[in-house]
Design a protein around this motif. Structure first.
Motif, mmCIF file in Angstrom:
data_model
loop_
_atom_site.group_PDB
_atom_site.id
_atom_site.type_symbol
_atom_site.label_atom_id
_atom_site.label_comp_id
_atom_site.label_asym_id
_atom_site.label_seq_id
_atom_site.Cartn_x
_atom_site.Cartn_y
_atom_site.Cartn_z
ATOM 1 N N LYS A 90 -68.767 -10.226 18.268
ATOM 2 C CA LYS A 90 -67.360 -10.069 17.883
ATOM 3 C C LYS A 90 -67.210 -8.733 17.155
ATOM 4 C CE LYS A 90 -66.319 -14.406 18.992
ATOM 5 N NZ LYS A 90 -65.255 -14.919 19.828
ATOM 6 N N PRO A 91 -65.968 -8.286 16.985
ATOM 7 C CA PRO A 91 -65.772 -7.033 16.244
ATOM 8 C C PRO A 91 -66.034 -7.194 14.753
ATOM 9 C CG PRO A 91 -63.662 -7.949 17.009
ATOM 10 C CD PRO A 91 -64.727 -8.788 17.606
ATOM 11 N N VAL A 92 -65.904 -8.410 14.257
ATOM 12 C CA VAL A 92 -66.146 -8.674 12.825
ATOM 13 C C VAL A 92 -67.040 -9.905 12.704
ATOM 14 C CG1 VAL A 92 -63.946 -7.715 12.041
ATOM 15 C CG2 VAL A 92 -64.048 -10.112 12.712
ATOM 16 N N ARG A 152 -57.220 -4.967 14.759
ATOM 17 C CA ARG A 152 -56.553 -5.524 13.581
ATOM 18 C C ARG A 152 -57.512 -6.395 12.781
ATOM 19 N NH1 ARG A 152 -52.039 -6.062 17.378
ATOM 20 N NH2 ARG A 152 -52.761 -8.179 17.774
ATOM 21 N N SER A 153 -58.423 -7.080 13.485
ATOM 22 C CA SER A 153 -59.360 -7.927 12.746
ATOM 23 C C SER A 153 -60.359 -7.057 11.960
ATOM 24 C CB SER A 153 -60.080 -8.910 13.673
ATOM 25 O OG SER A 153 -60.961 -8.239 14.523
ATOM 26 N N ILE A 154 -60.702 -5.890 12.495
ATOM 27 C CA ILE A 154 -61.592 -4.978 11.747
ATOM 28 C C ILE A 154 -60.857 -4.461 10.508
ATOM 29 C CG2 ILE A 154 -62.828 -2.775 11.827
ATOM 30 C CD1 ILE A 154 -63.137 -3.224 14.888
ATOM 31 N N VAL A 158 -52.397 -14.381 23.065
ATOM 32 C CA VAL A 158 -52.993 -14.766 21.786
ATOM 33 C C VAL A 158 -54.367 -14.115 21.681
ATOM 34 C CG1 VAL A 158 -53.757 -16.708 20.362
ATOM 35 C CG2 VAL A 158 -51.779 -16.978 21.873
ATOM 36 N N ALA A 159 -54.524 -13.225 20.737
ATOM 37 C CA ALA A 159 -55.785 -12.498 20.555
ATOM 38 C C ALA A 159 -56.236 -11.843 21.860
ATOM 39 C CB ALA A 159 -56.883 -13.420 20.007
ATOM 40 N N GLY A 160 -55.290 -11.271 22.584
ATOM 41 C CA GLY A 160 -55.634 -10.596 23.836
ATOM 42 C C GLY A 160 -55.899 -11.564 24.979
HETATM 43 N N1 COA Z 1 -66.437 -19.459 24.660
HETATM 44 C C1 COA Z 1 -66.112 -20.532 23.911
HETATM 45 N N2 COA Z 1 -65.220 -20.472 22.906
HETATM 46 C C2 COA Z 1 -64.635 -19.286 22.675
HETATM 47 C C3 COA Z 1 -64.915 -18.134 23.417
HETATM 48 C C4 COA Z 1 -65.865 -18.255 24.457
HETATM 49 N N3 COA Z 1 -66.197 -17.222 25.211
HETATM 50 N N4 COA Z 1 -64.173 -17.114 22.929
HETATM 51 C C5 COA Z 1 -63.445 -17.603 21.924
HETATM 52 N N5 COA Z 1 -63.741 -18.918 21.761
HETATM 53 C C6 COA Z 1 -63.218 -19.821 20.741
HETATM 54 C C7 COA Z 1 -63.523 -19.290 19.373
HETATM 55 O O1 COA Z 1 -64.820 -19.676 18.944
HETATM 56 C C8 COA Z 1 -62.453 -19.966 18.543
HETATM 57 O O2 COA Z 1 -62.865 -21.302 18.343
HETATM 58 P P1 COA Z 1 -62.605 -22.079 16.973
HETATM 59 O O3 COA Z 1 -61.188 -22.544 17.074
HETATM 60 O O4 COA Z 1 -63.587 -23.201 17.013
HETATM 61 O O5 COA Z 1 -62.840 -21.122 15.854
HETATM 62 C C9 COA Z 1 -61.263 -20.024 19.487
HETATM 63 O O6 COA Z 1 -61.820 -19.878 20.804
HETATM 64 C C10 COA Z 1 -60.252 -18.928 19.268
HETATM 65 O O7 COA Z 1 -60.915 -17.691 19.489
HETATM 66 P P2 COA Z 1 -60.269 -16.281 19.201
HETATM 67 O O8 COA Z 1 -58.808 -16.345 19.407
HETATM 68 O O9 COA Z 1 -61.000 -15.256 19.977
HETATM 69 O O10 COA Z 1 -60.438 -16.084 17.666
HETATM 70 P P3 COA Z 1 -61.686 -15.737 16.788
HETATM 71 O O11 COA Z 1 -61.239 -15.969 15.403
HETATM 72 O O12 COA Z 1 -62.919 -16.404 17.261
HETATM 73 O O13 COA Z 1 -61.882 -14.151 16.999
HETATM 74 C C11 COA Z 1 -61.129 -11.901 17.368
HETATM 75 C C12 COA Z 1 -60.832 -13.248 16.721
HETATM 76 C C13 COA Z 1 -59.990 -10.964 17.133
HETATM 77 C C14 COA Z 1 -62.410 -11.349 16.795
HETATM 78 C C15 COA Z 1 -61.309 -12.153 18.881
HETATM 79 O O14 COA Z 1 -60.202 -12.838 19.345
HETATM 80 C C16 COA Z 1 -61.484 -10.945 19.749
HETATM 81 O O15 COA Z 1 -62.479 -10.259 19.746
HETATM 82 N N6 COA Z 1 -60.486 -10.692 20.572
HETATM 83 C C17 COA Z 1 -60.526 -9.685 21.584
HETATM 84 C C18 COA Z 1 -60.025 -10.337 22.829
HETATM 85 C C19 COA Z 1 -60.326 -9.587 24.070
HETATM 86 O O16 COA Z 1 -61.295 -8.883 24.186
HETATM 87 N N7 COA Z 1 -59.458 -9.795 25.058
HETATM 88 C C20 COA Z 1 -59.609 -9.274 26.356
HETATM 89 C C21 COA Z 1 -58.481 -8.357 26.733
HETATM 90 S S1 COA Z 1 -58.967 -6.683 26.482
#
Ligand code: COA
Ligand code: AMP
Length: 651
Positions: free
Chosen positions: A331-333, A361-363, A523-525
């Motif tokens: 993850k980024p953070v 934004r999360s960073i 939502v979160a991309g």
């Molecule tokens: N497999 C299983 N679960 C996943 C998953 C995967 N590949 N990716 C995300 N999840 C889960 C997370 O663990 C989280 O679960 P939780 O409710 O038990 O905590 C839930 O889905 C929501 O995930 P997310 O919205 O990604 O939030 P986060 O708090 O884990 O991370 C960010 C926030 C900003 C770090 C993350 O959303 C991110 O890196 N986003 C970038 C998205 C992206 O690359 N999009 C592609 C378009 S360029």
């Protein structure tokens, strides 16, 4: 075949020297044949194209009819054959496991060829579908390229989706094989994939489909527990140990390379179909002209192979260009800190970083000064690319200052496969404008239309439409349904593709994207359908009706919030109901929906014919001006909802 601005076979990455973006863009629209046949020279064909676009079935178009190639050959073998077999092709960097592994072009080619042999031995052949449900491990890229090698059509499903979503894709794509791993790793938990695959197979009535499983350290379940009668579970390593490498097969340029499901307005996902030839040409072109990344250079796309950004710029784009791609499992953070991208840039000498605004934004939230990123040597980095959702100017300026490089917002969709609007860094770039993903990429004719289908003046908002034909690399249809493709994208405005976004173009031609015009939220991309979430909520026995909206969120851009009317006589405490609905959405759509809020309301605003006024609710939630529709049944319902939806107080 070489056109005036031949994209060329040379290994260099400075393209179109002296060429000017605006002239190229104008030429691409005036004479697409000449433009794209020129760009096609950068791809190795088995049968070279003599024609670029075939409009005989308009409004459906096909690119490079009569030509043939193999995408896996172009992404791997051709670089090995050119003497660059020892160059790193893929660097796997797992912050989750603290592991790094580099595969050279020769090594990746060999792994792909052998895994293609595994698929072939399972009986997978040209045109068959293969569902890929893998976390961010090298096997994901290997599986995709192995499909391409034998002409099979991959359909990658993001790991954050629940079994029912997986089953919906199984039903639609009817794959001949599934490739998965025993699990993925999230910061706080391990995600078991095999129970999800097993449940999805049962839901889709597809138990006999062979499943190849990559066993990962730390899971230790393997396939042993799944060998029920009528099922076929194979261990990846064992299958590979006895398989033989297979050569790339010839496929038509117009044959499908992959299906990627994406959310639409309804609950059933749309299978975007990508072809082989147009895709190879467009991605190769974009790597040079937009991303300015070529052989010997490194691109880090911090996304997931389950999304289009991952398909195009983790796997295919960098490899077609002969560059090095970093496949980042982390993850980024928090893995371990907000300096993760800085570490990756330093350790892998990354030239181009591509991620989503939510990551930035999360960073920023975790490390407001950016000190953790800055602590690393960032000197290799030349550009940050951002896409997937709107990039707010505050975040853009902040990250630009932290990294000390230009921040290039680019706007596109799963459907288009590569940027519709971007700042073409390989063409020398154009001046950046805050809040805009810049100008239409060559090949795209972006037009803003009013509801009647007439172009609006500069500065006026309307539907962002793309004049047909779309350039190569964009969707050719929806899997199994040309009609659905026509209805969903081509029916609103004759001669145009409707993007589903609204926005405006300024006097200089710069696009400003304002948001979706439909029920898709981001939502979160991650692209989600509010309609799909509503379908889940409506299953709750206490729910009479509901509407789901995307509310603004400071980090994730949007978050889904449900508004629920209870059935008469229901006596259920709102907190219990909310917890039950949250659990239902999580288990039906998946954790990625990140659905956390459901509010009980007295009534939803409706027209006199009983249609819920979702658009008005969306406008209220976005804080934009809205007119109370004349068809509304009871305007007082809006007054009661307003405090719940207002951006500053909502949620
Ligand atoms: N497999 C299983 N679960 C996943 C998953 C995967 N590949 N990716 C995300 N999840 C889960 C997370 O663990 C989280 O679960 P939780 O409710 O038990 O905590 C839930 O889905 C929501 O995930 P997310 O919205 O990604 O939030 P986060 O708090 O884990 O991370 C960010 C926030 C900003 C770090 C993350 O959303 C991110 O890196 N986003 C970038 C998205 C992206 O690359 N999009 C592609 C378009 S360029
Ligand atoms: P996806 O198909 O998941 O890539 O999502 C595509 C949608 O994300 C687009 O239709 C937009 O609504 C949104 N989107 C993608 N990139 C951008 C961007 N750079 N600016 C604003 N919105 C974007």
């Amino acid at each position: 075949m070489a056109a005036e601005h031949d994209a060329g076979h040379d290994a260099g990455h400075t393209v179109f020297p002296g060429d000017d973006y605006r002239r190229l863009h104008a030429e691409s629209l005036a004479d697409p044949e000449r433009f794209w046949l020129g760009a096609a020279a950068a791809v190795d064909w088995i049968r070279p194209p003599s024609m670029a676009v075939d409009g005989s079935d308009a409004p459906l178009y096909r690119w490079f009819p009569g030509a043939s190639l193999n995408t896996s050959y172009n992404a791997l073998d051709r670089h090995v054959d050119a003497g660059r077999g020892d160059q790193p092709a893929l660097v796997y960097d797992s912050a989750m496991l603290d592991t790094r592994r580099t595969l050279t072009y020769a090594e990746l080619r060999d792994e792909v060829a052998v895994f293609a042999g595994v698929l072939a031995r399972l009986g997978v052949t040209k045109g068959d579908r293969v569902l890929v449900y893998l976390p961010m491990i090298p096997e994901a890229a290997v599986a995709m390229l192995a499909c391409a090698r034998i002409g099979a059509v991959h359909s990658v499903v993001f790991g954050g989706f629940a079994p029912a979503e997986l089953a919906a894709r199984l039903r639609d794509a009817r794959p001949s094989a599934i490739v998965t791993a025993d699990g993925g790793i999230e910061p706080a938990r391990r995600v078991e994939y095999l129970p999800a695959v097993q449940e999805a197979l049962a839901l889709a009535d597809a138990a006999g489909t062979p499943v190849v499983v990559k066993a990962r350290d730390g899971f230790g379940h393997g396939v042993a527990g799944y060998q029920e009668p009528g099922t076929r579970w194979l261990d990846w390593d064992e299958a590979v140990a006895t398989a033989e490498a297979v050569p790339p097969v010839e496929v038509a340029a117009t044959d499908p390379l992959y299906i990627l499901y994406t959310s639409g307005t309804t609950g059933s996902p749309k299978g975007v179909v990508r072809d082989n030839g147009g895709h190879a040409v467009a991605l190769t072109w974009s790597m040079r002209a937009i991303f300015d990344v070529g052989p010997g250079e490194t691109m880090l796309t911090a996304s997931d192979v389950g999304w289009v950004v991952g398909h195009s710029y983790i796997v295919y784009g960098p490899l077609l260009a002969g560059a090095t791609t970093v496949l980042y499992e982390g993850k980024p953070v928090g893995t371990p800190d907000a300096g993760a991208f800085g570490r990756l840039i330093e350790q892998h000498r990354v030239k181009a970083l591509f991620t989503a605004p939510t990551a930035l934004r999360s960073i920023r939230r975790a490390d407001p000064t950016g000190a953790a990123v800055r602590a690393h040597d960032l000197s290799s980095l030349q550009t940050l690319f951002s896409a997937g959702e709107r990039l707010d100017t505050g975040t853009s300026q902040w990250i630009g200052d932290v990294l000390g490089v230009p921040v290039v917002d680019n706007w596109w969709q799963t459907e288009t496969g590569w940027p519709i609007c971007a700042n073409p860094r390989g063409l020398g770039g154009v001046p950046l404008k805050a809040g805009s993903p810049s100008l239409a990429s060559p090949g795209y004719d972006v037009v803003i239309l009013d509801p009647g289908g007439s172009p609006v003046p500069a500065g006026s908002e309307g539907s962002i439409a793309l004049r047909l034909p779309l350039p190569p690399g964009t969707l050719t249809t929806l899997w199994g349904s040309d009609d659905r493709y026509r209805d969903a994208y081509l029916a609103d405005f004759e001669g145009f593709y409707t993007s589903g976004d609204s926005g405006y173009v300024d006097e200089d031609g710069y696009l400003f994207v304002m948001g979706r015009t439909d029920d898709v939220i981001n939502v979160a991309g991650h692209r989600l359908s509010t309609g799909a979430i509503e379908q889940v909520i409506a299953q709750h026995p206490a729910v009479a009706e509901c509407a789901v909206l995307g509310l603004q969120d400071p980090v994730k851009g949007q978050r889904a919030s449900g508004y629920v009317v209870l059935k008469a006589g229901t006596d259920l405490d709102p907190a219990t109901l909310e917890a039950e609905l949250v659990a239902m959405v999580r288990s039906t759509i998946g954790p990625v929906a990140d659905f956390r809020s459901a509010v009980v309301v007295e009534a939803l605003p409706k027209t006199r014919s009983g249609k819920i006024l979702r658009k008005t609710m969306r406008q209220m939630a976005a804080g934009t001006a809205y007119a109370v529709p004349s068809t509304i049944e009871d305007p007082s319902v809006l007054d009661a909802l307003e405090p719940l939806l207002r951006p500053s107080t909502a949620g």
